[in-house]
Structure formats: C-alpha cells, structure tokens
Design an enzyme around this catalytic site. Structure first.
Site, PDB file in Angstrom:
ATOM      1  N   HIS A 217       7.106  12.273  16.486  1.00 53.50           N
ATOM      2  CA  HIS A 217       7.149  11.428  17.685  1.00 53.50           C
ATOM      3  C   HIS A 217       6.772   9.987  17.360  1.00 53.50           C
ATOM      4  CE1 HIS A 217       6.330   9.748  21.625  1.00 53.50           C
ATOM      5  NE2 HIS A 217       7.147  10.680  22.082  1.00 53.50           N
TER       6      HIS A 217
ATOM      7  N   HIS B 291      -7.263  11.922  21.757  1.00 55.88           N
ATOM      8  CA  HIS B 291      -8.480  11.183  22.116  1.00 55.88           C
ATOM      9  C   HIS B 291      -8.817  11.327  23.601  1.00 55.88           C
ATOM     10  CE1 HIS B 291      -8.281   9.750  18.027  1.00 55.88           C
ATOM     11  NE2 HIS B 291      -9.541   9.426  18.172  1.00 55.88           N
TER      12      HIS B 291
ATOM     13  N   HIS C  98      13.095  15.108  22.885  1.00 62.65           N
ATOM     14  CA  HIS C  98      13.302  14.206  21.750  1.00 62.65           C
ATOM     15  C   HIS C  98      14.203  14.838  20.696  1.00 62.65           C
ATOM     16  CE1 HIS C  98      10.848  10.850  22.877  1.00 62.65           C
ATOM     17  NE2 HIS C  98       9.813  11.641  23.149  1.00 62.65           N
TER      18      HIS C  98
ATOM     19  N   GLU D 187       9.284   7.074  17.680  1.00 65.62           N
ATOM     20  CA  GLU D 187       8.617   5.946  18.359  1.00 65.62           C
ATOM     21  C   GLU D 187       7.437   5.468  17.517  1.00 65.62           C
ATOM     22  OE1 GLU D 187       7.605   6.993  22.429  1.00 65.62           O
ATOM     23  OE2 GLU D 187       9.564   7.923  22.696  1.00 65.62           O
TER      24      GLU D 187
HETATM   25 CO    CO Z   1       8.142  10.738  23.887  1.00 65.85          CO
END
Ligand code: CO
Length: 265
Positions: free
Chosen positions: A151, A93, A213, A181
């Site tokens: 993620h 966005h 990650h 997350e």
């Molecule tokens: Co991250």
C-alpha cells in the site's frame, strides 16, 4: 494470563468491502482458533470508510473502540489485541493510542496488550521473505520478475518496504517490492526490470486481502494499473489475486506475535 475466562482476543484488520475478499480473515481466524480454542475472538476494522460501506450494505463491523467496549461489556478483563496490519504505520499507531486510552477504565478492561503488525522486527522481514519465496510457485524464472505491490504510507514506517526489498534481494535478484501510495514506486522499479532484461512479471498484492487496490491499481484495465504499465513496456505481466492472509506460513508470523502478547497478559 491468570484468568483465562476473562481473556479475549481482538483481531484488528484494516478491513475490506469487496464481497468474498474477507474470506482470508476467516483463514486467519481459523488458525488463531486452533491455537486458542477456548478464548473468544472478536474482530474490528480500522478503516472508517470501509465500515461505513459495510454498514450501508447491512453488514456492520466494529471499530477497535466499539469492539473493546463490547468486550468490556461482556466481562473480559484482559485483551490481546492483534494488529493484522502489514507495517507499523498510521493505522497501527492509532491502535497503540486506542489500547492505552481504553485500558484501566473503571469497571472496564484491566489490561490490553497490542501485538505487532506483520513486519516489525528485522527477523519478521527475513521470515516473511523466506515464506513468500516458498509461496511463489512455480519458482521464479530467469527472465521473470516477481513484483509485490504494497500500500505505502505517508508515515515514516514506509521505509519497511525498502527494508523488505533488501531481504528479498538476499533471497533472489528478481523480486521487487513496490508501493501504490508510497515508495518504492513502480516508476522506480521499471528501470531495474529493463536493466535485468526481465520480460515477464508476476504481480502479488503485499496486502492482507486482494481487495480494491489489488483489483484496480494492480490488476485493473485502467491505463495506470501496474499490469497495464508493465504490458505497455512489453513485459508479459500476470496478477496473482491472493492476499497475504491466504498463506498459512504468513499468518504464522502474525500468530507468533499473538503468542508473544498472550504471554504478557
Ligand atoms: Co488505500
């Protein structure tokens, strides 16, 4: 696309500071180069934290705004800005806003068209699930879970992970989609593994690169990494350290989104 010599492609990724992990970006670039050999390709990373780290290592990468300014400076008037993100979340966005703000400035870029991230329409999810089924080699064993670690986001687009889970379940009951997350969380996946009596697991990053990650949250030795949590449950877990950008058939989805916007420039 009326003036090919004034057209450029801007590939926009989240970015990574893990040495070597960015090689998958070059795979993507190669695939783009094959389709558009004569159009200049620029890069930008959306993550300020990563750009800062790279700058300190003497390897600066542009932000989207910097890359677009440079493209304007170099006389480009039409830009296909392809989002190499996974879901249309916060970062995507931001790109929508940036492309609107920069387009049409005096002596600048006349038109910027932004390409959708990997998972946008239902057909992308369907296609992604089918492509990953081909990439999961050897094929899935009866007692084995394939867990894709995404993620996750605080943006409403986090629902894409659940939507993707649906499309994977149409392909195979042992495929699970989670987010480090966001939701579905690993805690939500664990009871399903037990219910289906799955005793081993293969973990894949649902991220463009196998970066921080994947190295830490997925495959790390720390007590809360996905591999550790699964192992503590008696599940024989292995990590496949391959980012999505290393799979040609996945990059083809981004490429089709790029083809679509090139047609609208
Ligand atoms: Co991250």
């Amino acid at each position: 696309m009326t003036e090919p010599d004034k057209t450029g492609i801007l590939l926009t990724a989240f970015g990574t500071s893990v040495p070597g992990a960015d090689s998958v970006y070059y795979n993507i670039q190669q695939q783009v180069r094959e389709v558009y050999p004569d159009i200049p390709i620029y890069w930008a990373y959306t993550s300020q934290v990563i750009r800062e780290k790279l700058k300190n290592q003497g390897k600066p990468v542009h932000s989207p705004v910097q890359a677009l300014s440079l493209m304007a400076e170099n006389g480009l008037e039409h830009v296909a800005m392809q989002s190499l993100l996974i879901i249309p979340g916060l970062e995507h966005h931001d790109l929508i806003q940036i492309s609107r703000a920069i387009q049409g400035l005096p002596k600048g870029i006349k038109k910027i068209v932004l390409g959708n991230p990997l998972l946008s329409h239902s057909r992308d999810l369907q296609r992604f699930a089918a492509a990953m089924m081909d990439n999961i080699s050897p094929s899935v064993h009866e007692d084995e879970a394939i867990i894709l670690m995404g993620h996750g986001s605080v943006h409403p687009a986090n629902v894409y992970y659940s939507a993707l889970q649906y499309h994977f379940w149409l392909c195979h009951p042992n495929i699970f989609v989670g987010a480090v997350e966001g939701t579905p969380s690993l805690e939500e996946i664990l009871p399903l593994l037990q219910k289906n009596e799955l005793t081993r697991a293969r973990l894949y990053p649902l991220m463009v690169v196998a970066g921080e990650h994947a190295i830490n949250d997925m495959a790390g030795r720390q007590t809360d990494s996905w591999i550790t949590v699964l192992s503590n449950m008696g599940i024989d877990a292995k990590a496949v350290m391959k980012g999505l950008g290393s799979f040609e058939n996945i990059n083809e989805i981004w490429l089709d989104h790029l083809r679509e916007i090139m047609g609208r420039l």
